[in-house]
Write a protein that holds these residues in place. Structure first.
Motif, PDB file in Angstrom:
ATOM      1  N   ASN A 190       0.820  -1.213   0.000  1.00  0.00           N
ATOM      2  CA  ASN A 190       0.000   0.000   0.000  1.00  0.00           C
ATOM      3  C   ASN A 190       0.855   1.265   0.000  1.00  0.00           C
ATOM      4  OD1 ASN A 190      -2.159  -1.727   0.152  1.00  0.00           O
ATOM      5  ND2 ASN A 190      -2.758  -1.178   2.235  1.00  0.00           N
ATOM      6  N   CYS A 191       0.491   2.195  -0.866  1.00  0.00           N
ATOM      7  CA  CYS A 191       1.155   3.495  -0.930  1.00  0.00           C
ATOM      8  C   CYS A 191       0.278   4.411  -1.778  1.00  0.00           C
ATOM      9  CB  CYS A 191       2.562   3.388  -1.525  1.00  0.00           C
ATOM     10  SG  CYS A 191       2.621   2.666  -3.183  1.00  0.00           S
ATOM     11  N   ASN A 192       0.548   5.698  -1.753  1.00  0.00           N
ATOM     12  CA  ASN A 192      -0.284   6.625  -2.517  1.00  0.00           C
ATOM     13  C   ASN A 192      -0.186   6.341  -4.022  1.00  0.00           C
ATOM     14  OD1 ASN A 192       2.495   8.029  -2.184  1.00  0.00           O
ATOM     15  ND2 ASN A 192       1.533   9.284  -3.776  1.00  0.00           N
ATOM     16  N   GLN A 193       1.015   5.935  -4.482  1.00  0.00           N
ATOM     17  CA  GLN A 193       1.192   5.687  -5.916  1.00  0.00           C
ATOM     18  C   GLN A 193       0.335   4.518  -6.391  1.00  0.00           C
ATOM     19  OE1 GLN A 193       3.667   5.986  -3.654  1.00  0.00           O
ATOM     20  NE2 GLN A 193       5.369   7.199  -4.448  1.00  0.00           N
ATOM     21  N   MET A 194       0.204   3.493  -5.568  1.00  0.00           N
ATOM     22  CA  MET A 194      -0.619   2.344  -5.963  1.00  0.00           C
ATOM     23  C   MET A 194      -2.082   2.762  -6.108  1.00  0.00           C
ATOM     24  SD  MET A 194      -1.150  -1.273  -3.999  1.00  0.00           S
ATOM     25  CE  MET A 194      -1.948  -2.660  -4.820  1.00  0.00           C
ATOM     26  N   PHE A 195      -2.559   3.560  -5.161  1.00  0.00           N
ATOM     27  CA  PHE A 195      -3.945   4.026  -5.190  1.00  0.00           C
ATOM     28  C   PHE A 195      -4.176   4.921  -6.410  1.00  0.00           C
ATOM     29  CE2 PHE A 195      -7.527   6.078  -2.521  1.00  0.00           C
ATOM     30  CZ  PHE A 195      -8.418   5.068  -2.872  1.00  0.00           C
ATOM     31  N   GLU A 196      -3.200   5.788  -6.707  1.00  0.00           N
ATOM     32  CA  GLU A 196      -3.309   6.658  -7.883  1.00  0.00           C
ATOM     33  C   GLU A 196      -3.305   5.848  -9.178  1.00  0.00           C
ATOM     34  OE1 GLU A 196      -0.554  10.048  -5.641  1.00  0.00           O
ATOM     35  OE2 GLU A 196       0.224   8.908  -7.355  1.00  0.00           O
ATOM     36  N   ALA A 197      -2.439   4.835  -9.231  1.00  0.00           N
ATOM     37  CA  ALA A 197      -2.298   4.037 -10.457  1.00  0.00           C
ATOM     38  C   ALA A 197      -3.615   3.365 -10.836  1.00  0.00           C
ATOM     39  CB  ALA A 197      -1.195   2.996 -10.283  1.00  0.00           C
ATOM     40  N   MET A 198      -4.382   2.954  -9.832  1.00  0.00           N
ATOM     41  CA  MET A 198      -5.669   2.329 -10.101  1.00  0.00           C
ATOM     42  C   MET A 198      -6.552   3.268 -10.922  1.00  0.00           C
ATOM     43  SD  MET A 198      -8.451   0.720  -7.409  1.00  0.00           S
ATOM     44  CE  MET A 198      -8.936   2.226  -6.562  1.00  0.00           C
ATOM     45  N   PHE A 199      -6.673   4.508 -10.479  1.00  0.00           N
ATOM     46  CA  PHE A 199      -7.536   5.461 -11.166  1.00  0.00           C
ATOM     47  C   PHE A 199      -6.928   5.956 -12.478  1.00  0.00           C
ATOM     48  CE2 PHE A 199      -9.164   5.660  -6.822  1.00  0.00           C
ATOM     49  CZ  PHE A 199     -10.521   5.510  -7.060  1.00  0.00           C
ATOM     50  N   ALA A 200      -5.594   5.990 -12.548  1.00  0.00           N
ATOM     51  CA  ALA A 200      -4.951   6.369 -13.814  1.00  0.00           C
ATOM     52  C   ALA A 200      -5.271   5.340 -14.894  1.00  0.00           C
ATOM     53  CB  ALA A 200      -3.437   6.501 -13.620  1.00  0.00           C
ATOM     54  N   CYS A 201      -5.250   4.064 -14.519  1.00  0.00           N
ATOM     55  CA  CYS A 201      -5.645   3.008 -15.469  1.00  0.00           C
ATOM     56  C   CYS A 201      -7.099   3.179 -15.886  1.00  0.00           C
ATOM     57  CB  CYS A 201      -5.427   1.626 -14.849  1.00  0.00           C
ATOM     58  SG  CYS A 201      -3.700   1.145 -14.648  1.00  0.00           S
ATOM     59  N   PHE A 202      -7.971   3.349 -14.890  1.00  0.00           N
ATOM     60  CA  PHE A 202      -9.392   3.530 -15.197  1.00  0.00           C
ATOM     61  C   PHE A 202      -9.601   4.700 -16.160  1.00  0.00           C
ATOM     62  CE2 PHE A 202     -10.768   1.875 -10.708  1.00  0.00           C
ATOM     63  CZ  PHE A 202     -10.384   0.593 -11.061  1.00  0.00           C
ATOM     64  N   ARG A 203      -8.901   5.796 -15.885  1.00  0.00           N
ATOM     65  CA  ARG A 203      -9.081   7.023 -16.675  1.00  0.00           C
ATOM     66  C   ARG A 203      -8.805   6.792 -18.156  1.00  0.00           C
ATOM     67  NH1 ARG A 203      -7.975  12.367 -13.549  1.00  0.00           N
ATOM     68  NH2 ARG A 203     -10.039  11.693 -12.908  1.00  0.00           N
ATOM     69  N   LEU A 204      -7.850   5.946 -18.441  1.00  0.00           N
ATOM     70  CA  LEU A 204      -7.490   5.664 -19.832  1.00  0.00           C
ATOM     71  C   LEU A 204      -8.336   4.548 -20.439  1.00  0.00           C
ATOM     72  CD1 LEU A 204      -3.591   5.766 -19.545  1.00  0.00           C
ATOM     73  CD2 LEU A 204      -5.071   7.524 -20.539  1.00  0.00           C
ATOM     74  N   GLY A 205      -9.167   3.920 -19.611  1.00  0.00           N
ATOM     75  CA  GLY A 205      -9.892   2.747 -20.095  1.00  0.00           C
ATOM     76  C   GLY A 205      -9.011   1.510 -20.078  1.00  0.00           C
ATOM     77  N   ALA A 206      -7.832   1.615 -19.449  1.00  0.00           N
ATOM     78  CA  ALA A 206      -6.925   0.479 -19.312  1.00  0.00           C
ATOM     79  C   ALA A 206      -7.380  -0.375 -18.129  1.00  0.00           C
ATOM     80  CB  ALA A 206      -5.489   0.965 -19.111  1.00  0.00           C
ATOM     81  N   VAL A 207      -6.737  -1.511 -17.957  1.00  0.00           N
ATOM     82  CA  VAL A 207      -7.157  -2.467 -16.930  1.00  0.00           C
ATOM     83  C   VAL A 207      -6.096  -2.548 -15.831  1.00  0.00           C
ATOM     84  CG1 VAL A 207      -7.907  -4.834 -16.477  1.00  0.00           C
ATOM     85  CG2 VAL A 207      -8.390  -3.783 -18.699  1.00  0.00           C
ATOM     86  N   TYR A 208      -6.532  -2.298 -14.623  1.00  0.00           N
ATOM     87  CA  TYR A 208      -5.689  -2.355 -13.431  1.00  0.00           C
ATOM     88  C   TYR A 208      -5.552  -3.815 -13.004  1.00  0.00           C
ATOM     89  CZ  TYR A 208      -4.743  -1.365  -8.378  1.00  0.00           C
ATOM     90  OH  TYR A 208      -4.245  -1.297  -7.100  1.00  0.00           O
ATOM     91  N   VAL A 209      -4.292  -4.286 -12.863  1.00  0.00           N
ATOM     92  CA  VAL A 209      -4.054  -5.693 -12.509  1.00  0.00           C
ATOM     93  C   VAL A 209      -3.134  -5.747 -11.289  1.00  0.00           C
ATOM     94  CG1 VAL A 209      -3.400  -7.973 -13.373  1.00  0.00           C
ATOM     95  CG2 VAL A 209      -4.190  -6.223 -14.985  1.00  0.00           C
TER      96      VAL A 209
END
Length: 540
Positions: A79-98
């Protein structure tokens, strides 16, 4: 002209366009820009800052690495702020968070990379061997981003800094567009990627707020005490939808006293966890050292909570605990037992239930042929509704086994009472047959845990020449309380039928648990095997 029996009601099919999940951040940032979105250690990010960092990472993924809709991005991190941000960055692009279970081995993570077909890897600097395993595999990613200073990949925060100020529109998505590959724990073989979609997850967020944490809003704060890669990530998505503040533990090591300190200092109102962590929280002396009166919802799931532990939690925390039952494939969204239906009074409480159907969800108890059984009868718990996943990625064989006549088969066994409350007997794979009789470990474990000297218990079936299978009970004693095998055997003899009695009781100093703090029979079996206790001779 349409027929009166037309299931579409005479309406032509419309687009299944839905709101991108990243819009949850967009709307909250617009409304609550300067309010705290995320707290980690001494750092606090406002909603506006959180949204800007997500935009920046989305821009970096798009412009620097060419990430587009449908691309999968594997994330290996605690857990870290970057992991939480990466989730939404993927969503924003329509990419898939894995996201991965960060405690898995380098080889296991390399397998997840290949199984998901991920194009990119975001890896915490603390896992160089995992990055190396991925980079040298046959399915090597096109790019790697490192969270923190590392010898591999491009620096996450430097990429964010280089793209701050850029805005990226939320990609248009349909209801069934994937947003998250949620890897199962793999208790029966290799982990499988459950495909979660934008439309499904939007329903889950609303349902969590309605059924689990009614009234949650911008004045609330949620403490994260479990990995964001699985159930806690879904829970925090819900907090974003409500505008509540997410609070991360300062380090990856779970410090009970620190958790209670944060509850008092930041007026934490909810947390999501598993029964074994609730047990640690309420049995630690620090529970009495800090003010936890701000708590309104302590949500536990992932495994049943034994009655003795339930009572201790109610005594220490008051009527704030909420139970739900739900697999990753149904996004934790099958039943709920609200605060008001937990009671210290055994005459009032529905003992052993995991609650009733969640809003919009339907349960059926089915036999081996898929026929629905009447109330009170035991069978496989099957479920349908908008929270059910789209299926396993690239795994038609698993999908064929998981679905039947439109129902998702959970693999759990149970029954319902006359009011529709569900009682889980156990996993179908946990049940064993001794002398021709079905034995359900959970029933025995409940009885064992009524003994005041036993802290944890797990019963597994092992081969036996005379009976086919017999039970071994693995026990952890309360510290400082000596207890013998004979004492537990005598205690149980008056409480369960003789044929259900475990053939042997084994004491461990510590129960093996998964990365998410759950006692799993797979790990218990492995521990017994390592000690040479699974052979017929050892249990004879």
């Amino acid at each position: 002209m349409s027929s009166a029996n037309d299931p579409k009601g005479g309406v032509a099919p419309q687009s299944t366009r839905v709101s991108n999940l990243a819009h949850l951040v967009t709307r909250t940032s617009r409304r609550l820009g300067d309010r705290p979105a995320l707290v980690w250690g001494e750092r606090t990010w406002s909603w506006r800052e959180f949204d800007a960092r997500i935009d920046a990472m989305a821009a970096a993924l798009k412009e620097r690495f060419g990430v587009t809709k449908g691309d999968r991005i594997l994330v290996q991190s605690q857990n870290c702020n970057q992991m939480f941000e990466a989730m939404f960055a993927c969503f924003r692009l329509g990419a898939v968070y894995v996201p991965t279970n960060y405690r898995q081995t380098p080889g296991e993570v390399a397998y997840l990379l290949a199984a998901s077909g991920a194009r990119g890897l975001i890896c915490n600097a603390g896992f160089p061997a995992h990055a190396e395993a991925c980079l040298t595999s046959a399915s090597a990613p096109d790019f790697v981003i490192a969270i923190g200073k590392a010898a591999f990949g491009e620096d996450y925060d430097e990429l964010v800094a280089a793209h701050l100020g850029q805005t990226v529109p939320n990609a248009p998505v349909d209801r069934d567009d994937p947003c998250w590959f949620f890897f199962t724990s793999g208790t029966t073989g290799r982990p499988k990627a459950a495909v979660l979609t934008h439309g499904q997850m939007a329903f889950v967020a609303v349902n969590h707020l309605n059924d689990l944490m009614p009234g949650t809003g911008p004045n609330d704060a949620s403490l994260v005490v479990a990995p964001l890669s699985h159930g806690a990530g879904v829970h925090q998505l819900t907090q974003v939808a409500a505008g509540a503040t997410t609070v991360l533990m300062p380090s990856e090591r779970f410090d009970v006293a620190e958790a209670w300190r944060l509850v008092e200092r930041l007026k934490i109102t909810n947390m999501f966890t598993v029964p074994t962590i609730v047990k640690r929280l309420v049995e630690h002396p620090a529970v009495d050292d800090f003010d936890h009166s701000s708590l309104r919802h302590v949500i536990y799931a992932g495994a049943p909570m034994y009655r003795a532990d339930q009572k201790r939690a109610l005594e220490k925390l008051g009527p704030v605990i909420v139970q739900y039952f739900g697999l990753g494939e149904v996004t934790g969204n099958i039943t709920v037992l609200p605060c008001a239906e937990h009671s210290l009074d055994d005459e009032v409480a529905r003992l052993g239930t995991c609650g009733f159907e969640r809003t919009g969800i339907e349960i059926a108890i089915q036999d081996e042929d898929g026929n629905e059984l009447p109330l009170g009868a035991s069978g496989e718990i099957c479920v349908t509704g908008p929270a059910v996943f789209a299926g396993y990625y690239d795994n038609p064989e698993a999908n064929a086994k998981a679905f039947r006549n439109g129902w998702f088969r959970t693999g759990d066994l149970g029954h319902r009472d006359e009011a529709g409350y569900l009682y889980i007997t156990g996993r179908a794979s946990d049940m064993y047959i001794s002398g021709g009789s079905n034995i359900y470990p959970r029933e025995i474990e409940e009885k064992i845990l009524a003994h005041p000297k036993i802290s944890e218990a797990a019963v597994v079936g092992v081969p036996d020449e005379a009976w086919g299978e017999v039970g071994i009970a693995v026990l952890v004693a309360v510290p400082g309380e000596p207890v013998t095998e004979a004492e537990i055997g005598a205690f149980l003899a008056e409480k369960i039928a003789r044929y259900k009695l475990p053939k042997r009781f084994v004491f461990f100093d510590e129960m093996p648990k998964s990365a998410y703090g759950k006692i799993t029979k797979k790990l218990v079996r492995q521990a017994l095997e390592e000690r040479g206790l699974l052979s017929g001779e050892a249990v004879g």
